[in-house]
Design an enzyme around this catalytic site. Structure first.
Site, short mmCIF file in Angstrom:
data_model
loop_
_atom_site.label_atom_id
_atom_site.label_comp_id
_atom_site.label_asym_id
_atom_site.label_seq_id
_atom_site.Cartn_x
_atom_site.Cartn_y
_atom_site.Cartn_z
CB THR A 76 18.02 3.63 -0.64
OG1 THR A 76 17.06 3.06 0.24
CG2 THR A 76 17.41 4.81 -1.36
CG ASP A 302 13.49 2.58 3.28
OD1 ASP A 302 13.64 1.37 3.07
OD2 ASP A 302 14.33 3.29 3.88
#
Length: 543
Positions: A76, A302
Site C-alpha cells: 500500500t 483491502d
C-alpha cells in the site's frame, strides 16, 4: 514594418492558444486509488455493475487494460507513493509499509513522525506525515505551479493512503481513527486544529451509523462470479462462528476493535465517499479556474480482501457497493463542480493473490512460506559459516540486512558474505530467486522479476540480500490472502482516465504506474514530479 506585422500576427495567433490551454485545464482533479483492486475485478463483475460507476468511467473514459506495477514490493505505501510521484521505491524511498532502518537500528512505519502532534485526537494514530517520502508528487507540483493557490486534500481510511498521495505541501490529509472515537483526524504537520466542516462531520454521527447489518446488496444466489459463501478459506470476524452472510456489525464490534470494524466492511468505502463530498463542499474544491486536487483512496477493499480472499462473496459484494459509491460521487461532482469540468483517474495500489489453500484445492501450485523458521535457519547458517554472532542485523520483508560494524570488526569481506548467503537461500524450498546488493547496484536489468526488484531497490534503505518466493506462495496465515510480489496477480491493476481533457477509448498497450503522474502533469501543464521516470500517456489526451 514587416517584422512588426509578423510579431502582431504571432501575438494574435498565440493569444487564443493561451486561452485554450487555460480553459482546457480541469477545475478539479480527483485521483482515486482502490486498495487491492485486481484488474480482473472490472471484467469479472462487469455484468453486475450499474451504469453510473465503473461502467461510466470505462465507457466514457480511456481504459488502459494492460497496466502494471513495474517494481517490487507491491504494498500500500509504495503503491500510493508511486502513483503520485511518477517513480518507484528506488527513488521515492517508500520501500514498504514499514521497513528496517539500518541507521536507526529499528523498524519504522512509512508515515510515522514523532516530531508532529495529532490533531482531532490524542491518539498516537495522529502522529503522521509524509517526511519519509523523498520526492515530490504531482500534487506538490500543482501547488508550486499555482503559487500555492490550487488546493490539495488527501482522504483515506488508512493514514498512508491519505498522506503519501497528498504530498509534502498539501493543505490537508485526513484519515479515519476508529476504536472508540470514529473520527477523521490529521496531524499538526498540516494544521493546528480541524476545520469546522471536519468537526461537524465527526459530530454528525454518520460514521457510527455504519455499525449496522452487512448483508448482500442483491440476492446472494445471483453472485455467480464468486465462490460459495461457506468455505474453509476465510477468516471472518471474531464472535461469529462462520464467515457467512449476514454480519451484525453492531453486535460484533466489541470483539473487533469497535469502530475499527467499519474499515473492514464495504461501509468504510461509503464513509470515505461521504467524507469526500464534505471536503469538496467544505474546501470549495473546483470552484474557480485554478485546478484543485482531491486524492481519494478506498481502503476497505483491502481489508475485506485480506480477510475473505479474492474469490469470496464478500469481495464481490464490496465491489458492487463500491460501484454505487463511485457512481454517486461522480453524480455529486457533476452537480457541484460541473459535468465536463473535472478529471478523474482510477487505479489501484496493488492486486492480490487467490487464497493459496483454495488454489491448492484446485491443483494450482501454491502454498505458504514459513518465514520465522527460515530466518532461524539463515542465522544458524551464518553463525556456523563465519563463526560470528550478530552478523545479521535484521531479516524482514524478504530482505537480509548485514551489520557492517560486525563485518569490519571481524575483517569479513561483504561480497563473500553476500554471495554465500545468497547461495544458501537459493537452495531453500520455494525460494526462486536471490539478489545481492552488489548485483542490484552494478547490473542493469531490463525485464522480468529482476527489473522489478531493481526498481524497488533503494540503495540507502534496502537490505543486502533479497529473495523471491515461487508464484502462488505467500507469507501469511492459511486463510485470507495478501500481496507484495512481482507476479501478475499483484502487478496487473486498472487504470482509467475520465473527464475533461480525456478522449474515450482503450488499449492493450503496456503501461506502468509511474506513467500516471506525468500524464496528469502534462494535462495540467505543470512540471513533472522531480524524480518522475514515467511517460505521459498522450494517446488518451485530447488534441
Amino acid at each position: 514594418m514587416k517584422r512588426y506585422l509578423l510579431a502582431m500576427f504571432l501575438l494574435l495567433l498565440m493569444s487564443p492558444l493561451k486561452a485554450q490551454i487555460k480553459n482546457e485545464k480541469p477545475k478539479l482533479v480527483v485521483g482515486i486509488v482502490v486498495d487491492q483492486m485486481r484488474y480482473d475485478y472490472l471484467t469479472r463483475f462487469w455484468n453486475q455493475f450499474g451504469e453510473e460507476g465503473f461502467k461510466r468511467l470505462v465507457n466514457n473514459g480511456y481504459n488502459f487494460k494492460n497496466n502494471h506495477f513495474n517494481y517490487v514490493p507491491t504494498y500500500t505505501g509504495p503503491g500510493h507513493a508511486s502513483v503520485f510521484t511518477g517513480t518507484t521505491p528506488e527513488y521515492h524511498g517508500i520501500i514498504g509499509n514499514g521497513w528496517f532502518d539500518k541507521f536507526e537500528d529499528r523498524s519504522v512505519y512509512c508515515v510515522s513522525d514523532e516530531s508532529v502532534q495529532p490533531v482531532g485526537t490524542e491518539s498516537e494514530a495522529g502522529k503522521m506525515s509524509p517526511h519519509r517520502m523523498k520526492s515530490t508528487t504531482f500534487t506538490d507540483e500543482n501547488r508550486l505551479h499555482t503559487q500555492m493557490k490550487g488546493k490539495t486534500i488527501g482522504i483515506a481510511l488508512k493514514d498512508r493512503g491519505a498522506i503519501l498521495p497528498a504530498g509534502h505541501s498539501a493543505n490537508a490529509a485526513y484519515w479515519f481513527h476508529g476504536q472508540d472515537e470514529a473520527k477523521w483526524i490529521s496531524s499538526n504537520y498540516y494544521m493546528s486544529d480541524l476545520p469546522g466542516w471536519v468537526k461537524e462531520f465527526n459530530n454528525s454521527g454518520k460514521a457510527k451509523a455504519y455499525l449496522k447489518t452487512w448483508n448482500t446488496l442483491r440476492d446472494i444466489k445471483s453472485y455467480t462470479e464468486s465462490g460459495v459463501d461457506e468455505n474453509n478459506f476465510e477468516f471472518g470476524y471474531q464472535g461469529k462462528e462462520k464467515a457467512t452472510f449476514p454480519y451484525d456489525l453492531k453486535t460484533l464490534a466489541a470483539e473487533n476493535g469497535n469502530f475499527e470494524l467499519i474499515k473492514a466492511t464495504p461501509f468504510g468505502n461509503d464513509l470515505t465517499a461521504e467524507f469526500a463530498k464534505a471536503a469538496v463542499e467544505g474546501e470549495s474544491l473546483g470552484e474557480d479556474d485554478i485546478t484543485d486536487i482531491l486524492t481519494l483512496s478506498f481502503s476497505s477493499t483491502d481489508y475485506v480482501g485480506h480477510n475473505f480472499g479474492v474469490n469470496s462473496k464478500e469481495i464481490q459484494d464490496t465491489y458492487l457497493r463500491l460501484d454505487l459509491a463511485i457512481g454517486d460521487f461522480l453524480a455529486y461532482l457533476d452537480k457541484t463542480v460541473g459535468a465536463g469540468e473535472y478529471t478523474v483517474f482510477l487505479t489501484a495500489d496493488h492486486g492480490g493473490v487467490d487464497v493459496p489453500a483454495y488454489l491448492k484445492s484446485r491443483k494450482i501450485p501454491s502454498g505458504y512460506f514459513e518465514d520465522v523458521k527460515m530466518n532461524e535457519k539463515i542465522e544458524k547458517f551464518v553463525n556456523e559459516e563465519f563463526k560470528v554472532d550478530s552478523l545479521i542485523q535484521n531479516i524482514s520483508n524478504t530482505q537480509v540486512f548485514l551489520d557492517y560494524k560486525v563485518l569490519k570488526e571481524e575483517d569479513l569481506d561483504a561480497h563473500e558474505v553476500q554471495q554465500k548467503i545468497a547461495h544458501y537461500l537459493l537452495q531453500q524450498k520455494n525460494i526462486s530467486r536471490v539478489y545481492t546488493r552488489e548485483q542490484l547496484q552494478s547490473a542493469s536489468f531490463t525485464e522480468g522479476i529482476s527489473a522489478l526488484i531493481q526498481n524497488g531497490f533503494n540503495q540507502e534503505r534496502s537490505g543486502d540480500i533479497l529473495f523471491v518466493l515461487d508464484p502462488g506462495y505467500i507469507i501469511y496465515p492459511e486463510k485470507g490472502t495478501t500481496h507484495g510480489s512481482g507476479f501478475m496477480y499483484d502487478t496487473h491493476v486498472p487504470l482509467i482516465f475520465f473527464g475533461k481533457g480525456i478522449k474515450p477509448g482503450s488499449t492493450f498497450e503496456h503501461s506502468v504506474i509511474p506513467d500516471i503522474a506525468p500524464t496528469i502533469s502534462a494535462l495540467l501543464g505543470i512540471s513533472f514530479p522531480d524524480a518522475s521516470i514515467g511517460r505521459p500517456l498522450v494517446e488518451m489526451l485530447e488534441d
